[in-house]
Design a protein around this motif. Sequence first.
Motif, mmCIF file in Angstrom:
data_model
loop_
_atom_site.group_PDB
_atom_site.id
_atom_site.type_symbol
_atom_site.label_atom_id
_atom_site.label_comp_id
_atom_site.label_asym_id
_atom_site.label_seq_id
_atom_site.Cartn_x
_atom_site.Cartn_y
_atom_site.Cartn_z
ATOM 1 N N TRP A 172 -0.835 2.786 -4.278
ATOM 2 C CA TRP A 172 -0.762 1.395 -3.847
ATOM 3 C C TRP A 172 -0.423 0.479 -5.025
ATOM 4 O O TRP A 172 -0.839 0.693 -6.143
ATOM 5 C CB TRP A 172 -2.067 0.980 -3.196
ATOM 6 C CG TRP A 172 -3.287 1.302 -4.016
ATOM 7 C CD1 TRP A 172 -3.902 2.501 -4.116
ATOM 8 C CD2 TRP A 172 -3.989 0.414 -4.870
ATOM 9 N NE1 TRP A 172 -4.959 2.447 -4.964
ATOM 10 C CE2 TRP A 172 -5.059 1.147 -5.451
ATOM 11 C CE3 TRP A 172 -3.832 -0.935 -5.217
ATOM 12 C CZ2 TRP A 172 -5.952 0.584 -6.345
ATOM 13 C CZ3 TRP A 172 -4.738 -1.488 -6.112
ATOM 14 C CH2 TRP A 172 -5.783 -0.742 -6.656
ATOM 15 N N ARG A 191 -8.931 -3.139 -0.727
ATOM 16 C CA ARG A 191 -8.706 -1.854 -0.090
ATOM 17 C C ARG A 191 -9.984 -1.279 0.504
ATOM 18 O O ARG A 191 -10.427 -0.182 0.158
ATOM 19 C CB ARG A 191 -8.088 -0.861 -1.072
ATOM 20 C CG ARG A 191 -6.803 -1.386 -1.665
ATOM 21 C CD ARG A 191 -6.201 -0.431 -2.654
ATOM 22 N NE ARG A 191 -5.677 0.749 -2.000
ATOM 23 C CZ ARG A 191 -6.076 1.988 -2.258
ATOM 24 N NH1 ARG A 191 -7.003 2.205 -3.175
ATOM 25 N NH2 ARG A 191 -5.537 3.006 -1.624
ATOM 26 N N PRO A 204 -7.071 -6.945 -0.303
ATOM 27 C CA PRO A 204 -6.767 -6.668 -1.703
ATOM 28 C C PRO A 204 -7.733 -5.681 -2.324
ATOM 29 O O PRO A 204 -7.394 -5.012 -3.297
ATOM 30 C CB PRO A 204 -6.892 -8.039 -2.378
ATOM 31 C CG PRO A 204 -7.265 -9.000 -1.361
ATOM 32 C CD PRO A 204 -7.369 -8.341 -0.045
ATOM 33 N N LYS A 206 -5.787 -5.415 -10.589
ATOM 34 C CA LYS A 206 -5.687 -6.107 -9.316
ATOM 35 C C LYS A 206 -4.857 -7.368 -9.412
ATOM 36 O O LYS A 206 -4.414 -7.914 -8.418
ATOM 37 C CB LYS A 206 -7.089 -6.485 -8.819
ATOM 38 C CG LYS A 206 -8.011 -5.309 -8.576
ATOM 39 C CD LYS A 206 -7.757 -4.696 -7.230
ATOM 40 C CE LYS A 206 -8.537 -3.417 -7.028
ATOM 41 N NZ LYS A 206 -9.968 -3.598 -6.936
ATOM 42 N N SER A 217 -8.436 8.710 0.330
ATOM 43 C CA SER A 217 -7.016 9.108 0.386
ATOM 44 C C SER A 217 -6.797 10.405 -0.359
ATOM 45 O O SER A 217 -7.398 10.688 -1.381
ATOM 46 C CB SER A 217 -6.177 7.987 -0.226
ATOM 47 O OG SER A 217 -6.673 7.677 -1.504
ATOM 48 N N PRO A 227 -1.693 9.847 -9.423
ATOM 49 C CA PRO A 227 -1.986 10.247 -8.037
ATOM 50 C C PRO A 227 -3.469 10.150 -7.680
ATOM 51 O O PRO A 227 -3.813 9.903 -6.535
ATOM 52 C CB PRO A 227 -1.503 11.688 -7.944
ATOM 53 C CG PRO A 227 -0.834 12.012 -9.217
ATOM 54 C CD PRO A 227 -1.059 10.917 -10.188
ATOM 55 N N HIS A 228 -4.309 10.358 -8.664
ATOM 56 C CA HIS A 228 -5.725 10.332 -8.269
ATOM 57 C C HIS A 228 -6.167 8.923 -7.878
ATOM 58 O O HIS A 228 -7.151 8.739 -7.185
ATOM 59 C CB HIS A 228 -6.610 10.860 -9.392
ATOM 60 C CG HIS A 228 -6.410 10.123 -10.687
ATOM 61 N ND1 HIS A 228 -5.436 10.467 -11.583
ATOM 62 C CD2 HIS A 228 -7.064 9.067 -11.210
ATOM 63 C CE1 HIS A 228 -5.498 9.653 -12.623
ATOM 64 N NE2 HIS A 228 -6.469 8.784 -12.433
ATOM 65 N N ASN A 229 -5.445 7.929 -8.335
ATOM 66 C CA ASN A 229 -5.799 6.572 -7.910
ATOM 67 C C ASN A 229 -5.130 6.186 -6.608
ATOM 68 O O ASN A 229 -5.518 5.254 -5.927
ATOM 69 C CB ASN A 229 -5.374 5.558 -8.986
ATOM 70 C CG ASN A 229 -6.430 5.467 -10.069
ATOM 71 O OD1 ASN A 229 -7.516 5.973 -9.913
ATOM 72 N ND2 ASN A 229 -6.078 4.839 -11.164
ATOM 73 N N GLU A 246 0.822 -1.191 0.000
ATOM 74 C CA GLU A 246 0.000 0.000 0.000
ATOM 75 C C GLU A 246 0.872 1.263 0.000
ATOM 76 O O GLU A 246 0.427 2.337 -0.421
ATOM 77 C CB GLU A 246 -0.896 -0.051 1.257
ATOM 78 C CG GLU A 246 -1.877 1.082 1.415
ATOM 79 C CD GLU A 246 -3.029 1.028 0.443
ATOM 80 O OE1 GLU A 246 -3.265 -0.042 -0.156
ATOM 81 O OE2 GLU A 246 -3.704 2.058 0.251
ATOM 82 N N ASP A 269 -5.491 13.168 -2.596
ATOM 83 C CA ASP A 269 -4.845 13.219 -3.903
ATOM 84 C C ASP A 269 -3.740 14.259 -3.841
ATOM 85 O O ASP A 269 -4.003 15.464 -3.729
ATOM 86 C CB ASP A 269 -5.899 13.581 -4.943
ATOM 87 C CG ASP A 269 -5.381 13.400 -6.338
ATOM 88 O OD1 ASP A 269 -6.190 13.532 -7.268
ATOM 89 O OD2 ASP A 269 -4.169 13.120 -6.508
ATOM 90 N N ASP A 270 -2.495 13.811 -3.912
ATOM 91 C CA ASP A 270 -1.396 14.762 -3.715
ATOM 92 C C ASP A 270 -1.313 15.784 -4.821
ATOM 93 O O ASP A 270 -0.768 16.874 -4.636
ATOM 94 C CB ASP A 270 -0.061 13.991 -3.653
ATOM 95 C CG ASP A 270 -0.032 13.131 -2.410
ATOM 96 O OD1 ASP A 270 0.501 12.013 -2.459
ATOM 97 O OD2 ASP A 270 -0.580 13.600 -1.391
ATOM 98 N N SER A 271 -1.786 15.412 -5.971
ATOM 99 C CA SER A 271 -1.625 16.357 -7.077
ATOM 100 C C SER A 271 -2.565 17.534 -6.960
ATOM 101 O O SER A 271 -2.337 18.596 -7.522
ATOM 102 C CB SER A 271 -1.880 15.626 -8.397
ATOM 103 O OG SER A 271 -3.215 15.175 -8.408
#
Lengths: 319, 705
Positions: free
Chosen positions: A209, B689, B687, A249, B663, A204-206, A175, B665-667
Amino acid sequence: MEVFQTLQRLHMTIFSQSVSPCGKFLAAGNNYGQIAVFSLSAALSSEAKEESKKPVVTFQAHDGPVYSMVSTDRHLLSAGDGEVKAWLWAEILKKGCKELWRRQPPYRTSLEVPEINALLLVPKENSLILAGGDCQLHAMDLETGAFTRALRGHTDYIHCLALRERSPEVLSGGEDGAVRLWDLRTAKEVQTIEVYKHEECSRPHNGRWIGCLATDSDWMVCGGGPALTLWHLRSSTPTTIFPMRAPQKHVTFYQDLILSAGQGRCVNQWQLSGELKAQVPGSSPGLLSLSLNQQPAAPECKVGPARGCGDPGRPVACG
Amino acid sequence: MVRRRQSICRRLWSFGDVASLVCCRDSVRTICPQNICSLRAHMEGKYYSEEAEVDLRDPGRDYELYKYTCQELQRLMAEIQDLKSRGGKDVAVEIEDRRIQSCVHFMTLKKLNRLAHIRLKKGRDQTHEAKQKVDAYHLQLQNLLYEVMHLQKEITKCLEFKSKHEEIDLVSLEEFYKEAPPDISKAEVTMGDPHQQTLARLDWELEQRKRLAEKYRECLSNKEKILKEIEVKKEYLSSLQPRLNSIMQASLPVQEYLFMPFDQAHKQYETARHLPPPLYVLFVQATAYGQACAHMKSSQPPRQDKTLSVAIEGSVDEAKALFKPPEDSQDDESDSDAEEEQTTKRRRPTLGVQLDDKRKEMLKRHPLSVMLDLKCKDDSVLHLTFYYLMNLNIMTVKAKVTTATELITPISAGDLLSPDSVLSCLYPGDHGKKTPNPANQYQFDKVGILTLRDYVLDLGHPYLWVQKLGGLHFPKEQPQHTVIADHSLSASHMETTMKLLKTRVQSRLALHKQFASLEHGIVPVTSDCQYLFPAKVVSRLVKWVTIAHEDYMELHFTKDIVEAGLAGDTNLYYMALVERGTAKLQAAVVLNPGYSSIPPIFQLCLNWKGEKTNSNDDNIRAMESEVNVCYKELCGPRPSHQLLTNQLQRLCVLLDVYLETESHDDSVEGPKEFPQEKMCLRLFRGPSRMKPFKYNHPQGFFSHR
C-alpha cells in the motif's frame, strides 16, 4: 463518567488537521467525528499554560471519523464517511456552528459507504478532488458543488492525493500499491507507477500500500508499505530510497527537505540525497498527518498525533 | 430592882419633870422617878410635863431665859473660879452655894433643853404631819392625774378602736337594700340609724357567709367523691396493664403464625433506645426503608417478603453501663487513680503496653451494633454489621456475603467476595481505608496511630456512605467540633446506597460464577448475548488468573492506563490469555470495584510474528478501543453482569478477525496460517488501514466502524 472519558481520550486518533487561512488556528479531526479547533497563538506562546493547549471549541462534525481536512481561504472542508462538509472559518469558533454545505459524491456501491481519505484543492480550477474508499477520484466544482468527473483506475482504495501544478495532474496512491497520475483536463490516467514491483523499495512484509505522496513537479516521494522513495516522474525510476523501516504515513516537500512521519515518534527531515538530517520527536507513538503553517508569521510545521491527548503536538522549527 | 428603877428613872428623868418640881419647890430633892412618872402619867397622859408646857410658853422668852441662865452660869463659874483661886475657909460654903445655884441653873438649862427638844419635836411632828398631808394630797393628785391619763388613754383607745366589722367588705348599701330580706334589713329602722344599719348589714353579711360556707362544704364533699372515683378508675387501669401484657404474651404464637412480629419489633425498639445516635439514625431509617419496600410490593402475599431486615446485636447492659451517674464515675476515677498509683509503684507497665491500651481505648466500639441483612433475588444475603467507634465518632461496617448454595470459590475469584474488598468503592473513590473524620487525625497523633488502615480488618471499614447512613456529615471546608447524627442525611442516601449494595453483591456473585467458568477456559456467553458474536469463534481463552497491582504496573503494555490514573490500588487485576494457533494474545484487565457500571479496561499484547502492542500496531489499538470504548454494546440485558464475559468473547472474535485478515506476505511461501473465514466487505479502510472489527448482526459480516 470520568473513566469512560479517559478511555475515550486514550483511544482517540487524530487523522487530519488543517491550519486556518490566518495562521492562528489549527483544526483537527478525530476518529469520533469531532473537529477541535486550537488556538496556535495561545498554545505556542511563551506563557502557554495547560489550559491554552486545550481546544478552543470542539464540535461533532461527522458521524464517522474525519479522515481528511483542507482549508481554502475562507472555508474549512472536512471529509470522513462518504461526504464532505464545509465550514466557515469565521463562524467556526462560535458554539453551535453548522456546516455550510455537505456533498456526497455519487457512489456506485450502496452496501457500504466508502470513506474519503484524501481531499485535494485545485486552485486553478476552483475544484476539490476527493478520493477514498470507492477507488475513484471525484472532482467537485467548489462554486456549483457539482461533481464533474470521476476518475477510475485504482483497484483498491485510495490513500492519498498530490497535485502536480504545472501540468495540472493529480497523483493518487492507493492500497493496490500503484501511484497513478491523472490529467484533469482529459480525465484520463496518464502514468502508473507500481511501486511494489520495484525491488529496491518494495517491502513485502509490510504490504504494497501507498500511504503517502508528495510531489514537486518533477519529483515524487511516496511511502507506505514499500520504503519511502524519491522518484523521478518522467522516467518513473526510483532515485533515492530513504532508510526508514517504519511505514510512513505522511510526507511532504518543504524547502529543500523532505519531511516524513509515520510509525514512530519522530518527524524525520531528509535531505534529497537520502540522508537523515534531523529527527524531531513528538509526544505520541505514531503520526498520521503533517501540516505546514505557511503564514509568514510563523513558518512552523505542525504534527498531527495519532494519539489524542488534546494537544496539537509540538511545533517543529524547520530550517 | 433598884437598878431597873434607876434605868427607868434615867430615861424618864427629864429636866422638865425636875424643873417643874423645882418651880414648885425651891429645894432640890432626889425624887423618886417612879412616883413622878406615875403622877404625871395619871395627870395628863403625857410622858413629860414639858409637853404640856411647851404650848404655853413662849419660845422667845425661853430663849432669853436660856441666855440669862448661861450668863448666870458663866458668872457663877467665874465666881467659883475666883473663890477657888482665893481660897479660904468660908470659900467652901460660898462655893457650895454657888454650886447649888449653878446646879439650879443647870436644871434650868436642862429644862430649856428639854423644851427646846420638845418644841423641836413638836415642830417636827407638825411639819411631819403637814408633810404627810401634803404627801397624801400629792399622792392623791398623782393618782388622779394618773387616772386622768389612763382614762385619756382609754378614751383615745376607744376613739381609735376599729371594730372588726369595718374590715369586712360589706356589700354596698343599694345592693344591701336590694338583696337583703326585709326582716334583716329592717329598712325603716336602719335608714335613720347608722348603728342599726351597720348591724343589719353585718347580719346580712353573716347570713350570706353562712350560706356560702354551706355551699363550700357541699363542694368539698363532691370533690372528695370525685377523687375517690378517680382513684378507683386508676386502680382499674393499672390492673389492666398486666392483663394486656399477658394477652400479648399469649398472642406471640399467633403473631408468629401470621408473620406479624409486633412483639419482636417492640423489643427491638426498646433496645434501640440504648443505641448511640448514629446507629440509632441508621436503625430508624433502615427499618423505615425496609417497611416501605415491603409495602410497595403490594402484589406480594401478606407475608412480608423482607428484602431488608434490621436487627440490633450486642449487650444492652454494657451499653447501659456506659452511662454511669457522675458521682459513681468520680469515685471510680479516684479509686482507679489510687489503684493506678499503686500499680505504678509496684510495677510500671511498659510504655508500649500503655500506648497499646490507649490505642485500644481510642478505638473502642460501642457494645451495641446494628445488623442489616440485604436479601437479593437469588436468595443470597449480604450481612452488614455496623459498629460505632465512640471516641472517634465514626461508624464502620463489616460485610459478609452468604449464598443460598455453597460457593466453590475459583482461585481467581478470591478477592471478589472477601469481606475486606466486597464493598470497596461503592461510591467512586470511597475506599474506606482512611477515617472520614478529620478531627481523628489529632487523636491518632496522640496515641501513635498512623492510619486506620491497619485496624480496618478488625474494626470494619469506615466508608463515607456508612457515615452518611448514620447521618454523620464531616464537611471538609469547615471542620466542626461536634458532628451530630442527622436523620435527613441518612434518609436521602438510604435508597441509593441499598440499591448500590444489592447491585454490588449481585455483580460480584455473577462474576464469581463467571470466573469459575473462565478458569476452565470457557467464556460463558448467555443466550441473550449470543447475537453480539458470530457463531464460530476459533480463538480460545486458555488462562484466566489474578495478578497483583504491582505486577500490572510493571507490564510494558499497560503504561497508558497507568499514566492516565486508571490503575489505582482499589482495583482488581487479571490476566487473560487467548490463543489461536501460534498467536498468543495477552490481555491485562483492570476490574474497577464499580463493575459493572464502570467497565473493565483491557490492554493487549499480541505475540505473533513479533510483539504487537498499541504503541506499534494501530489495529491492536483498534481492538482495545472495540472492547474498552464500545463497551456499551456489550453490556447485555440489565443489570449488565455479562459485560466482562462479552468483552472477553469479543476479544476472541477480534483476534480471529485480526489473524484472518492479515494480508498475505507474498515473499513467504506457504499458505496463510489463518485462512479467512469471516465475511468482510473490505479488509482495510482509512489511512490507518483498519481491519473490520465490527460484527453486524444478523447478517453476520464484519465491517468497519
